[in-house]
Design a protein around this motif. Sequence first.
Motif, PDB file in Angstrom:
ATOM      1  N   ASP A 108      44.802  54.150  31.652  1.00 19.88           N
ATOM      2  CA  ASP A 108      44.075  53.206  32.510  1.00 19.88           C
ATOM      3  C   ASP A 108      44.045  51.816  31.886  1.00 19.88           C
ATOM      4  N   THR A 110      46.147  50.557  29.694  1.00 22.36           N
ATOM      5  CA  THR A 110      47.503  50.002  29.709  1.00 22.36           C
ATOM      6  C   THR A 110      47.832  49.457  31.103  1.00 22.36           C
ATOM      7  N   ALA A 111      47.467  50.219  32.136  1.00 21.72           N
ATOM      8  CA  ALA A 111      47.736  49.762  33.505  1.00 21.72           C
ATOM      9  C   ALA A 111      46.924  48.505  33.826  1.00 21.72           C
ATOM     10  N   ALA A 112      45.655  48.489  33.421  1.00 18.54           N
ATOM     11  CA  ALA A 112      44.804  47.324  33.695  1.00 18.54           C
ATOM     12  C   ALA A 112      45.324  46.093  32.959  1.00 18.54           C
ATOM     13  N   THR A 113      45.749  46.286  31.709  1.00 13.58           N
ATOM     14  CA  THR A 113      46.284  45.158  30.943  1.00 13.58           C
ATOM     15  C   THR A 113      47.565  44.644  31.584  1.00 13.58           C
ATOM     16  N   GLY A 114      48.425  45.552  32.014  1.00 12.87           N
ATOM     17  CA  GLY A 114      49.667  45.141  32.684  1.00 12.87           C
ATOM     18  C   GLY A 114      49.388  44.393  33.973  1.00 12.87           C
ATOM     19  N   GLU A 115      48.379  44.864  34.718  1.00  9.21           N
ATOM     20  CA  GLU A 115      48.011  44.186  35.959  1.00  9.21           C
ATOM     21  C   GLU A 115      47.488  42.786  35.687  1.00  9.21           C
ATOM     22  N   ARG A 116      46.680  42.604  34.672  1.00  4.79           N
ATOM     23  CA  ARG A 116      46.161  41.275  34.325  1.00  4.79           C
ATOM     24  C   ARG A 116      47.282  40.339  33.873  1.00  4.79           C
ATOM     25  N   ARG A 118      50.368  40.493  34.881  1.00  6.90           N
ATOM     26  CA  ARG A 118      51.102  40.131  36.090  1.00  6.90           C
ATOM     27  C   ARG A 118      50.341  39.082  36.894  1.00  6.90           C
ATOM     28  N   GLN A 119      49.022  39.263  36.979  1.00  9.51           N
ATOM     29  CA  GLN A 119      48.219  38.260  37.692  1.00  9.51           C
ATOM     30  C   GLN A 119      48.275  36.912  37.001  1.00  9.51           C
ATOM     31  N   ARG A 134      41.671  35.216  35.895  1.00 16.84           N
ATOM     32  CA  ARG A 134      41.112  36.259  35.044  1.00 16.84           C
ATOM     33  C   ARG A 134      39.738  36.699  35.529  1.00 16.84           C
TER      34      ARG A 134
END
Length: 136
Positions: A108, A110-116, A118-119, A134
């Motif tokens: 979770d 890792t996915a959240a960090t990747g999403e941030r 990308r944003q 952010r």
Amino acid sequence: MFTRRHDRTAEWWHSLSDALSDARDSAADRAHDVGGKFDDATSEAQRRAVRAWAALSGKPARPAWPMIAAAVGAGVALGWLGAQAYRRPQVRRALASAEETAQERMQDLTAATGERVRQAKATSNSLLDKAQGRVS
């Protein structure tokens, strides 16, 4: 004739002597066996007589502390073994559950960090836009 009678008498005397010797040996063996049993019975009788006298005179009986200590020690050992046998599977299940939970949280994060990331890359290059991205 006298010699024949003398031979029979000597022969009878030897057989009687051998029989008496065997009987003596057998009696000695039995007496030894009975003596050992008698010693045990005597000590038991003395122990019981001492306890009976103590009871009649009103003295309290002493508890058998070594037997009590042995029983308590055996109970503690059995209790500890039972607790270990009961606890080990529970500990293994708890460790497996904690490992699964940790792996899920790592995925979770890792996915959240990747999403941030990308944003942040999708927003404009100004610092104000990145800060607003952010927060949202």
